[in-house]
Structure formats: structure tokens, C-alpha cells
Design an enzyme around this catalytic site. Structure first.
Site, PDB file in Angstrom:
ATOM      1  N   HIS A  70     -33.077  33.687  46.602  1.00 33.94           N
ATOM      2  CA  HIS A  70     -32.623  34.837  47.316  1.00 33.94           C
ATOM      3  C   HIS A  70     -31.365  35.641  46.789  1.00 33.94           C
ATOM      4  O   HIS A  70     -30.341  34.881  46.288  1.00 33.94           O
ATOM      5  CB  HIS A  70     -32.696  34.670  48.884  1.00 33.94           C
ATOM      6  CG  HIS A  70     -31.457  33.939  49.271  1.00 33.94           C
ATOM      7  ND1 HIS A  70     -30.309  34.396  49.879  1.00 33.94           N
ATOM      8  CD2 HIS A  70     -31.086  32.595  49.667  1.00 33.94           C
ATOM      9  CE1 HIS A  70     -29.377  33.562  50.237  1.00 33.94           C
ATOM     10  NE2 HIS A  70     -30.049  32.444  50.028  1.00 33.94           N
ATOM     11  N   ASP A 180     -24.021  32.031  47.743  1.00 33.07           N
ATOM     12  CA  ASP A 180     -25.269  31.599  48.316  1.00 33.07           C
ATOM     13  C   ASP A 180     -26.032  33.169  48.427  1.00 33.07           C
ATOM     14  O   ASP A 180     -25.649  33.851  49.491  1.00 33.07           O
ATOM     15  CB  ASP A 180     -24.958  30.910  49.743  1.00 33.07           C
ATOM     16  CG  ASP A 180     -26.310  31.018  50.573  1.00 33.07           C
ATOM     17  OD1 ASP A 180     -27.429  31.064  50.155  1.00 33.07           O
ATOM     18  OD2 ASP A 180     -26.113  30.804  51.793  1.00 33.07           O
ATOM     19  N   GLU A 212     -33.747  36.538  53.088  1.00 32.27           N
ATOM     20  CA  GLU A 212     -33.727  35.107  53.365  1.00 32.27           C
ATOM     21  C   GLU A 212     -32.909  34.907  54.385  1.00 32.27           C
ATOM     22  O   GLU A 212     -33.126  34.093  55.346  1.00 32.27           O
ATOM     23  CB  GLU A 212     -33.310  34.530  52.286  1.00 32.27           C
ATOM     24  CG  GLU A 212     -33.397  32.884  52.103  1.00 32.27           C
ATOM     25  CD  GLU A 212     -32.391  32.212  52.662  1.00 32.27           C
ATOM     26  OE1 GLU A 212     -32.448  31.085  53.061  1.00 32.27           O
ATOM     27  OE2 GLU A 212     -31.338  32.917  52.935  1.00 32.27           O
ATOM     28  N   GLU A 213     -31.678  35.371  54.589  1.00 34.86           N
ATOM     29  CA  GLU A 213     -30.579  35.203  55.648  1.00 34.86           C
ATOM     30  C   GLU A 213     -30.977  35.617  57.078  1.00 34.86           C
ATOM     31  O   GLU A 213     -30.169  35.086  57.816  1.00 34.86           O
ATOM     32  CB  GLU A 213     -29.235  35.787  55.089  1.00 34.86           C
ATOM     33  CG  GLU A 213     -28.527  35.326  53.897  1.00 34.86           C
ATOM     34  CD  GLU A 213     -28.051  33.739  53.915  1.00 34.86           C
ATOM     35  OE1 GLU A 213     -28.294  33.391  54.894  1.00 34.86           O
ATOM     36  OE2 GLU A 213     -27.740  33.388  52.841  1.00 34.86           O
ATOM     37  N   HIS A 319     -21.394  30.302  53.809  1.00 30.93           N
ATOM     38  CA  HIS A 319     -21.249  31.252  54.623  1.00 30.93           C
ATOM     39  C   HIS A 319     -19.711  31.884  54.764  1.00 30.93           C
ATOM     40  O   HIS A 319     -19.332  32.234  56.054  1.00 30.93           O
ATOM     41  CB  HIS A 319     -22.089  31.267  55.896  1.00 30.93           C
ATOM     42  CG  HIS A 319     -23.455  31.424  55.662  1.00 30.93           C
ATOM     43  ND1 HIS A 319     -24.276  31.547  56.633  1.00 30.93           N
ATOM     44  CD2 HIS A 319     -24.174  31.325  54.586  1.00 30.93           C
ATOM     45  CE1 HIS A 319     -25.542  31.655  56.116  1.00 30.93           C
ATOM     46  NE2 HIS A 319     -25.537  31.723  54.742  1.00 30.93           N
TER      47      HIS A 319
END
Length: 354
Positions: A70, A180, A212-213, A319
């Protein structure tokens, strides 16, 4: 000293990391991925959901292997404009409010403007409140404009991203925001470059997925569209730190984590392990007892079910704006993936059932 391949990976990861692409607003990052994919694949296109596809044709029966990483990132969104010229905000994706105070941000309005997330100085805080984390709803962004000027540029619903350059540490370690899963996109790039020098029977479709998140949505739509014979998701996973207290045993420099568990087809896990051993590439094992929380979870249950694997890069401080990883793990992930694909048999019958 970085070799040429690692330097290329580092530069592309730096470009992706510093670019903005919050879930649902990935068009800027998608254009960068498309531009790079065009140089290493046979066909590139973008679908109506924003997913980017790069096809590298195989030499055999045209069975389809899907790769997915992603490209979206967590971020913020303006939800109120204070008459004094301050912006209130809330999160898109899993933002940890403890990491936000004193951060530099970019507010993407009619034009992109810089701002800072300010806080009450300690001199004005009651002693009993000094140890209490500030809630997101109590934070504001200061861009230095009056209310009247601010309304000309910013409106409710505008996206906000953290402003952070990638930062090289020692021993090929790099820190930055949104590694990420921009690092997973770089792994796909390395894999596609490696496949240019390897024979592979099956068509490979590398997909940079969206959203995706906020619910692995791009993986659902792209896997349904492609309905591949086999799939591998590439993401990040938690690397150990002093405060992780044994919750993870994965570490830097020991290779990507190969997942096993109900989300993972056992034949794919075995083939990754055998490929790593054959080519002397380091791997770590990551048992996942349930949902992986990655694109692999959506792909596995698409249409009639797709045999799916998961390759993950160990990452510290997930994150946050200082996510940290080892570039050697990124490189080894791409090489392992390429050799995995190249060594797949023409007949995938053994991978298509349990």
C-alpha cells in the site's frame, strides 16, 4: 558506502516518504509510482479506486501472480477553523496523538501551506496536568494567517500531512514518515528490476494499493479485479525496541519476516523458506495466529479465495514521523521475492489448494 542498487532504493524511498498521499488522497504518490513502474514493467495503469498496476509479462502460460504494497499513509484532516485563525483537526488512520505536539505539518488547501501543531507552554500548565497527554481535540495548527486570509486558502475537509525529510542513521538505517508502507513499494520495484535478469514463467502484476490504513480497501478492489492465481503482500512489521518488552523478537539486518498462519497459504510459506535457503538470503519467521491486518487479509478472501503470502520489513516506531528501518532488509526482501517468483513451477497446482 552504499552500492548502486541500495542507493537507488534509498533515493526512491526518500522521494516516496517525503511526498503526500493520505488514505483517499493518493493521486500525488500514485503519479510517482506510475512514473517509476513505466521504466521496469511492460504495462502500467491506474484503476477507478486509485490503485496502480505494473505488469511484467512472463514467458509461460500467463498465470497471474499479484504483488501488493500500500502507498497510502496516515494523516490528518481539518474539521474546524477557529475565528482567531487556528485549525482544529482529526485523524485519518491510526495516528497516535502523543506524537503530534510540536510537529511541523503541511496543510493541503487551495495551495499547500506550512504550519505547526502548537501547545500550551509548561509555564501556563497547572502542575497536576503536566503528566497528562494532550488530546487531539485540544490541539490546534498555527499557520500564521488571520481568519480572513485563512478562509481564502483552507477549508474544512482539507488534508494535513506531517512535514518530515528522511534522515539517514548509521549502518544503512534510515528514518522518516510513511515508510509504512512506501518501503513495500520499493521492495516491489527492486523485485521487478531483479526479474529483468531472471526467467519467470508467470505474469507478475505489482499493485500499489490505496486506503489500506482505513480498511485495506484498495487490496479488496484490486484483488477482485485481477483474481490472480497467487498473491504476495509486502508490508512492514514491528521490530524490537527496549520498550517492546518481548512482544516482538524481529530485528534489523536479519532479513524480512516471512509470515505463517491461517492468513498464509502453507505452500507459499514453504517456498519462501526454501528460496531463502537456496539463495542464502536471511529471513525471520513471523507466526500470525489470525488476521494479519495487511493487504494479505483482504486478498486471501477475494472472489473464491486466493493463495496468499506475506513478506514484512522490520520497522521501529510504526505510525510516527520517525519510522526506522534497515535498507539492507528492503534490498533482501526484493531479491527474495524475485527469486521466489523465478523459481515457481510452471504448474501451480501445488499452490492452489491446501
Amino acid at each position: 558506502m552504499m552500492n548502486a542498487q541500495m542507493q537507488s532504493a534509498s533515493e526512491f524511498l526518500g522521494l516516496l516518504s517525503t511526498s503526500s498521499g493520505v488514505s483517499g488522497h493518493e493521486s500525488s504518490i500514485a503519479s510517482l509510482v506510475m512514473e517509476r513502474f513505466k521504466t521496469i514493467t511492460d504495462e502500467v495503469h491506474c484503476d477507478t479506486f486509485g490503485n496502480v498496476y505494473g505488469l511484467k509479462k512472463g514467458s509461460g502460460q500467463r498465470t497471474k501472480l499479484m504483488l501488493a504494497a500500500h502507498m497510502d499513509e496516515i494523516g490528518l484532516i481539518v474539521n474546524k477553523i477557529d475565528p482567531r485563525g487556528f485549525l482544529s483537526f482529526t485523524s485519518i488512520g491510526g495516528v497516535d496523538p502523543r506524537t503530534l505536539l510540536s510537529q511541523e505539518v503541511l496543510v493541503h488547501g487551495r495551495r499547500t501551506i506550512p504550519g505547526i501543531i502548537g501547545s500550551l507552554p509548561p509555564h501556563l500548565i497547572q502542575n497536576g496536568d503536566l503528566d497528562i497527554a494532550v488530546k487531539m481535540e485540544d490541539m490546534t495548527i498555527d499557520v500564521g494567517l488571520s481568519f480572513e486570509k485563512l478562509k481564502e486558502v483552507i477549508q474544512i475537509g482539507d488534508i494535513i500531512t506531517l512535514q518530515r525529510d528522511t534522515y539517514p542513521l548509521l549502518n544503512n538505517v534510515i528514518a522518516g514518515k510513511s515508510l509504512d508502507d512506501r518501503a513495500g513499494v520499493v521492495v516491489m520495484m527492486i523485485c521487478l528490476e531483479e526479474l529483468s535478469h531472471l526467467k519467470h514463467s508467470h505474469d507478475v502484476i505489482a499493485v500499489a494499493t490505496t486506503q489500506e490504513e482505513v480498511g485495506i480497501r484498495g487490496a479488496f478492489t484490486s484483488a477482485y479485479t485481477l483474481n490472480p492465481d497467487l498473491a504476495v503482500a509486502i508490508d512492514v512489521t514491528h521490530a524490537s525496541t527496549p520498550d517492546s518488552k518481548g512482544q516482538t523478537t524481529l530485528d534489523f539486518g536479519k532479513g524480512p519476516a516471512v509470515a505463517l498462519g491461517p492468513n498464509i497459504h502453507p505452500a507459499i510459506y514453504r517456498h519462501f523458506s526454501e528460496t531463502a535457503q537456496e539463495h542464502r538470503l536471511p529471513i525471520q519467521l513471523e507466526p500470525i495466529p489470525g488476521a494479519s491486518g495487511t493487504d494479505a487479509w483482504a486478498i486471501q478472501v477475494s472472489q473464491a479465495g486466493i493463495p496468499t503470502g506475506l513478506l514484512s520489513i522490520p520497522l521501529r516506531y510504526m505510525h510516527t514521523s520517525v519510522e526506522t528501518l534497515d535498507l539492507q532488509d528492503v534490498l533482501n526482501s526484493g531479491k527474495l521475492l524475485a527469486h521466489f517468483i523465478s523459481s515457481l513451477p510452471d504448474d501451480l497446482e501445488g499452490f492452489l489448494c491446501y
